[in-house]
Design an enzyme around this catalytic site. Structure first.
Site, PDB file in Angstrom:
ATOM      1  N   ILE A  53       0.619  -1.196  -0.067  1.00 16.30           N
ATOM      2  CA  ILE A  53       0.088   0.077   0.065  1.00 16.30           C
ATOM      3  C   ILE A  53       0.990   1.367   0.081  1.00 16.30           C
ATOM      4  O   ILE A  53       1.868   1.214   0.631  1.00 16.30           O
ATOM      5  CB  ILE A  53      -0.926  -0.238   1.164  1.00 16.30           C
ATOM      6  N   CYS A  54       0.429   2.346  -0.704  1.00 12.32           N
ATOM      7  CA  CYS A  54       1.180   3.633  -0.502  1.00 12.32           C
ATOM      8  C   CYS A  54      -0.128   4.772  -0.511  1.00 12.32           C
ATOM      9  O   CYS A  54      -1.311   4.472  -0.032  1.00 12.32           O
ATOM     10  CB  CYS A  54       1.844   3.926  -1.792  1.00 12.32           C
ATOM     11  N   ARG A  55       0.131   5.979  -0.964  1.00 16.33           N
ATOM     12  CA  ARG A  55      -0.864   6.762  -0.810  1.00 16.33           C
ATOM     13  C   ARG A  55      -2.178   6.735  -1.879  1.00 16.33           C
ATOM     14  O   ARG A  55      -3.135   6.629  -1.284  1.00 16.33           O
ATOM     15  CB  ARG A  55      -0.668   8.355  -0.998  1.00 16.33           C
ATOM     16  N   MET A  81      -4.091   4.186   0.470  1.00 14.46           N
ATOM     17  CA  MET A  81      -4.373   4.671   1.705  1.00 14.46           C
ATOM     18  C   MET A  81      -5.713   5.845   1.701  1.00 14.46           C
ATOM     19  O   MET A  81      -6.594   5.608   2.571  1.00 14.46           O
ATOM     20  CB  MET A  81      -3.332   5.574   2.706  1.00 14.46           C
TER      21      MET A  81
END
Length: 102
Positions: A53-55, A81
């Site tokens: 996961i990242c932004r 996110m």
């Protein structure tokens, strides 16, 4: 992978940078910033599914492509996110303040 399909006990690898992590992250996530991932790849398990996961999902998509090509079993968390928050999944911050997606 849709956020809703990420198991609560999943190995969730957060590849955002430190300031993003500190602002807010999933409670059980493991933090290895993308900028350090090459040197720290051995910390990521090879015998289980890894959700990355990242932004927004862009950085994590590139990590998934590289890791899968190298033999890991990884899946990108679509929407990152931002999608995590929109789905009502829990977040915590390092400061103890109200978590947010930076």
């Amino acid at each position: 992978m849709e956020v809703a399909k990420v198991p609560d006990d999943a190995y969730l690898l957060d590849v955002r940078e430190l300031d993003e992590w500190e602002a807010g992250h999933a409670p059980r996530a493991i933090h290895i910033p993308l900028s350090q991932l090459g040197a720290r790849a051995s910390e990521v398990p090879t015998g289980e599914d890894v959700f990355v996961i990242c932004r927004s999902g862009a950085r994590s998509a590139s990590v998934v492509m590289a890791f899968n090509n190298a033999g890991w079993k990884t899946a990108n968390v679509s929407g990152g996110m931002h999608a995590w928050v929109a789905a009502g999944r829990p977040m915590v911050s390092e400061s103890g303040g109200e978590p947010y997606v930076a």
